[in-house]
Scaffold this active site. Structure first.
Site, PDB file in Angstrom:
ATOM      1  N   TYR A 135      -7.424  43.125   1.566  1.00  0.00           N
ATOM      2  CA  TYR A 135      -8.675  43.245   2.307  1.00  0.00           C
ATOM      3  C   TYR A 135      -8.677  42.397   3.588  1.00  0.00           C
ATOM      4  CZ  TYR A 135     -10.450  45.440  -1.997  1.00  0.00           C
ATOM      5  OH  TYR A 135     -10.637  46.275  -3.084  1.00  0.00           O
ATOM      6  N   ASP A 197      -7.219  40.474 -11.523  1.00  0.00           N
ATOM      7  CA  ASP A 197      -5.798  40.712 -11.780  1.00  0.00           C
ATOM      8  C   ASP A 197      -4.931  39.530 -11.392  1.00  0.00           C
ATOM      9  OD1 ASP A 197      -5.659  43.778 -12.463  1.00  0.00           O
ATOM     10  OD2 ASP A 197      -7.032  43.565 -10.773  1.00  0.00           O
ATOM     11  N   HIS A 447       0.140  45.634   0.957  1.00  0.00           N
ATOM     12  CA  HIS A 447      -0.755  46.688   0.503  1.00  0.00           C
ATOM     13  C   HIS A 447      -2.131  46.588   1.128  1.00  0.00           C
ATOM     14  CE1 HIS A 447      -2.284  43.591  -2.225  1.00  0.00           C
ATOM     15  NE2 HIS A 447      -3.345  44.322  -2.306  1.00  0.00           N
ATOM     16  N   TYR A 528     -16.576  49.979  -1.949  1.00  0.00           N
ATOM     17  CA  TYR A 528     -17.358  48.790  -2.317  1.00  0.00           C
ATOM     18  C   TYR A 528     -16.908  47.566  -1.534  1.00  0.00           C
ATOM     19  CZ  TYR A 528     -14.195  45.750  -5.044  1.00  0.00           C
ATOM     20  OH  TYR A 528     -13.214  44.863  -5.420  1.00  0.00           O
ATOM     21  N   ARG A 529     -15.777  47.666  -0.815  1.00  0.00           N
ATOM     22  CA  ARG A 529     -15.167  46.483  -0.201  1.00  0.00           C
ATOM     23  C   ARG A 529     -14.014  47.010   0.630  1.00  0.00           C
ATOM     24  NH1 ARG A 529     -12.559  42.060  -4.319  1.00  0.00           N
ATOM     25  NH2 ARG A 529     -12.017  40.380  -2.855  1.00  0.00           N
TER      26      ARG A 529
END
Lengths: 589, 589
Positions: A135, A197, A447, A528-529
């Site tokens: 993110y 995670d 990623h 959501y993000r």
């Protein structure tokens, strides 16, 4: 209302202030070295120098780092893999970069930094640990912002309250830290800390960004209770019952050191408007302390894996999950994972194939068979004493047993299944970093997360899977994803793994996620993000009634941060003083 | 920032506009009759007349009622027991009174009313049903505000979604309505609606005021999902995922009629700042639609009563409750009730005593014995299939069994215990109004709630009980109260029952609650909700760091409602345009 002056990348706000004009109170010579890679918007290097000297007076020189241009060009130091940028950059790595990083030692430092940023009209981007991977990491939305490293010095578990089953933490406390604290203090038998995670991130940061974990306490935001926040004007609030002073507080101490109200971390709402939410995924304040509820030991635990053989079983599996989850037979946040996510944890792509094209169904079937997994794999857990677990397990088995070929495993039956062994820990609040391995699916793996919310329905799951897989393959990527099942929805997390050293791979990843955002919005699916580069695009999809929500967000932003110094652009909320168009992320698609 | 003009009770804002100056578009003659009991602040009767005519053009004449002075003096009509005042007034009944009541027919009406209030600078006080009993009913904080009766026309259950287990309701939907809807549509076997003690209130109103119920879904605010809100400027938002348009929405429809995003009531947070909370117990918008999660049938249910014999057992009982509740062995929101609360449901004071003094311990013991109850009585329930309930019940019995003399009852063993029979319904989401009976403890019974939050600890419970009982008796009242056990705290609800026709009784009740607020704050206890007359006092106790939270609330209020037209003073939040001191509630203590 008077239209405020706009801050654009080109414009200069205020005239230059030569550094020589600034002398410290003690007369010592200014000494902050380095030529920043990127200056704050509209600030010349002389003003910036003065600003950093003033910062040094607040936090001490040892707590400031200029993101030094020469240094970066030479050795890739701060940019990889440290704290002040997006380690998984999709634009050029120098794009989302801070001018300097300052690490406050305490709350008054944070307050003073806010006041200084207002004085110089310099934007600031707080981060806790900088592990917001997928993110944007610790990188700021506006290049040249100062990074505020909240976690470096402010990293204490301030309290673990056994009776109340909560912890009070500073920004730098990671899930590992909190778990270790419980273990070291022999509290782990009583209390579990829900973990995501990866355990290396900040409890506070993850919660404020509304991250999730996998125990019954997986909705971290729901489980937070009581925050301390520095507002953009430098003032300090405590929310909920924390706004009520503790009668035992020592009035000679500064506010941030005063003892909390005894109910501050027991009851969330307090009295009057409940303001906590505006500080989540927001830019209205810097959270300096967070209360978080801990789960009490449920008196028994059993994790399990259900392998679901065929790709097309997804529909049936999700239809089975919905009533079980809303009925709390599934007591926690379970996950329904695509086999390639598990495969990627257990090996890189080359382990499985020499093909450079996206894996075909037969190839994926072969991988599933090799790993003794299904095309979809459901990781859940049972909580409580044996009679309770038995009831739940009977229902779970009978329900999933309707899927032809579904198999049921406890961890002891699959000692070599790294994912199951890891989920066994994760689902009982034991942190790890094992799952970061899937990032190495590709060489120089990095990623991006594409994270739409989905109804818990077979149709929606299949439609999202179909769309995201098709688009992924169109851009040359394998589909790697998981459905994270909340109370009444799923966070569908699509992991776009790319090679960060390959500009083409980065470009394709960027293009892919951007197209997916639009594709999804057309279906009524929203994320959501997201990553810094996508914030504006996603915010613009939440456009009901002529962007009424965005307008509300900006109005509140302007009221609390009239100069727009705190995290401008975060989650698509821009202060009026910024021209949003001028800050558009360059797109090389 | 320029200091805005203050609105005070005396001051006139804007010059008078004669009603004759106003003609309707169709040329018809103005016809709103009546001389209001109380005009909006600073508005003369001519301007008010014009204003009401404009209101009539919005909603139709049949949807406006002037609170007519002559009428009130004659027959006590609107003031007792109808919708536009505090039916349990503690000041003179004419104090907290609206000038008129307008009942919008739909969302555009609400928007138009907001715009009109801004034009005339007239304050408005929305209410859903007006059953906020014990906290002010439907009465406005600022006398002369217009009451907006949201529930009269907007009272539909818009959707019950079985798969997603939620309902979408308008303000006028009561708990009875929603429950009846479930029954009539044969959904009650699948879905339960959590209900508070009294079923006649608004689901939306109760949730927005952060009221609680008693099933596992007792925290209504936690269980809400997705709201539609008219802001003070008349604009319309949908929160959370509701801000993302539904692709199937008909663009020819006005926004409020458009279909919702399919995840709007499945996922609360959406993207970016999560704003819902600022609209709870707030004055920043009028909620026009609310999504609320319904509980799925847990597959089995058993309510129970545990009688706890001695007054001093309170400490031990609460110590037993804490770990059971945080560990979810107590799966719902149970209550620990003082015997006089139960006694008051089953009869008025005269049934038990002819004494006019507060009941003594021996007298209370006698009542407990007569009713076959303990001094404290714990009402709980078990949810789930028999094996799950059995496990829970074994633990509950073993734990409470440590209290000497504690007895355990299922409802079938006490068919004549009205409270247990009622709780048996309430704890499975079946609404009633039975518990309103305790208000008749005194003749012309009315009540005020004093509602501090307490730690779930024996010491805190005993200290709050000791203080509130002592003070109650000091002012000539019996202690009637209950501890409502949330996840990690208790809402301690003290029911101050007074005779509303006896000015001295009202005066003592007012004085008592005011003293209790201060007493409690000194101990670090704060209230979660309160009556109009106490809002300023309680807000002022949430004073951490020089009232930083109040200042934040006012800043946001001013930004969203610069003229201060929406519910000024609600929960102690005043717009800058009001001089708080001038609006102080007269105190006759």
């Amino acid at each position: 209302m008077k239209e405020p002056e706009k801050v654009t990348p080109e414009e200069t706000v205020g005239g230059p202030t030569p550094a020589s004009a600034y002398r410290r109170p003690n007369g010592s010579a200014p000494q902050i070295a380095g030529d920043p890679l990127c200056l704050p918007p509209g600030v010349d290097s002389s003003t910036f120098k003065t600003f950093t000297l003033r910062l040094a007076d607040i936090v001490g020189q040892e707590n400031i780092t200029i993101i030094d241009k020469a240094d970066e060009l030479r050795q890739d130091s701060y940019l990889n893999p440290s704290k002040v940028h997006d380690m998984f950059y999709i634009l050029e790595k120098e794009y989302f970069v801070a001018s300097c990083v300052v690490a406050p030692r305490n709350v008054p430092d944070v307050q003073a930094i806010m006041r200084l940023c207002n004085e110089f009209i310099i934007p600031a981007w707080p981060f806790s640990i900088g592990r917001n991977v997928g993110y944007g990491g610790s990188a700021p939305r506006v290049p040249g912002s100062i990074g505020i490293d909240m976690g470096r010095n402010m990293n204490k578990v301030l309290e673990v309250n056994v009776d109340g089953a909560y912890a009070l933490v500073e920004p730098g406390v990671t899930f590992f830290d909190l778990h270790d604290y419980l273990v070291k203090n022999n509290l782990r038998d009583h209390l579990w800390c829900d973990v995501p995670d990866l355990g290396g991130g900040s409890v506070l940061g993850n919660t404020v960004e509304r991250g999730v974990g996998y125990t019954p306490y997986g909705d971290h935001w729901m489980m937070h209770c009581g925050m301390e926040i520095v507002l953009p004007d430098g003032s300090l609030i405590r929310t909920g019952m924390g706004a009520l002073p503790d009668p035992d507080a020592d009035p000679s101490l500064p506010p941030h050191e005063q003892s909390w109200n005894k109910c501050a971390h027991l009851f969330n709402y307090g009295f009057g408007p409940y303001n906590d939410g505006i500080f989540s995924q927001g830019s209205l304040g810097i959270v300096t302390k967070l209360g978080i509820w801990l789960m009490t030991n449920p008196g028994g635990y059993q994790s399990y894996l259900i392998t679901i053989p065929r790709d097309e079983d997804l529909h049936q599996a999700v239809e089975i999950i919905r009533p079980l989850r809303v009925g709390m037979i599934l007591q926690n946040v379970p996950t329904l994972r695509h086999v390639l996510l598990d495969a990627a944890v257990m090996g890189d792509r080359k382990t499985y194939t020499s093909s450079t094209k996206p894996l075909t169904d037969p190839e994926i079937d072969a991988i599933a068979e090799k790993l003794n997994l299904g095309r979809w794999n459901f990781y859940g857990a049972l909580y409580g004493p044996p009679p309770v677990r038995d009831v739940m397990w009977q229902v779970v088995k009978a329900s999933f047993g309707k899927i032809k070929g579904a198999k049921f495993y406890f961890p002891e039956e699959m000692p070599d299944n790294l994912v199951l062994q890891t989920r066994h820990d994760t689902l009982q609040g034991i942190p790890s970093v094992t799952e970061l391995r899937w990032v190495d699916w590709l060489p120089n793996g990095a990623h991006l997360f594409f994270s739409p919310i989905a109804k818990v329905s077979g149709d929606d799951a299949v439609a999202q899977y179909e769309l995201t897989r098709r688009r992924s393959e169109e851009f040359g990527f394998d589909f790697i994803g998981t459905f994270v099942v909340g109370m009444r929805e799923m966070h569908h997390i699509v992991c776009i793994v790319f090679d960060r050293k390959d500009p083409d791979s980065r470009r394709r990843a960027h293009k892919l996620i951007s197209i997916l955002v639009d594709d999804a919005a057309k279906q009524g699916w929203g994320e959501y993000r997201t990553h810094l580069a996508l914030m504006d695009q996603i915010a613009s999809t939440y456009s009901f009634n002529d962007n009424a929500m965005s307008k509300l967000n900006q109005k509140i932003k302007d009221a609390l941060d009239p100069k727009g110094i705190l995290a401008p652009g975060k989650n698509g909320v821009w202060p009026s003083s910024y021209d949003k168009e001028a800050w558009k992320v360059p797109f090389r698609g």
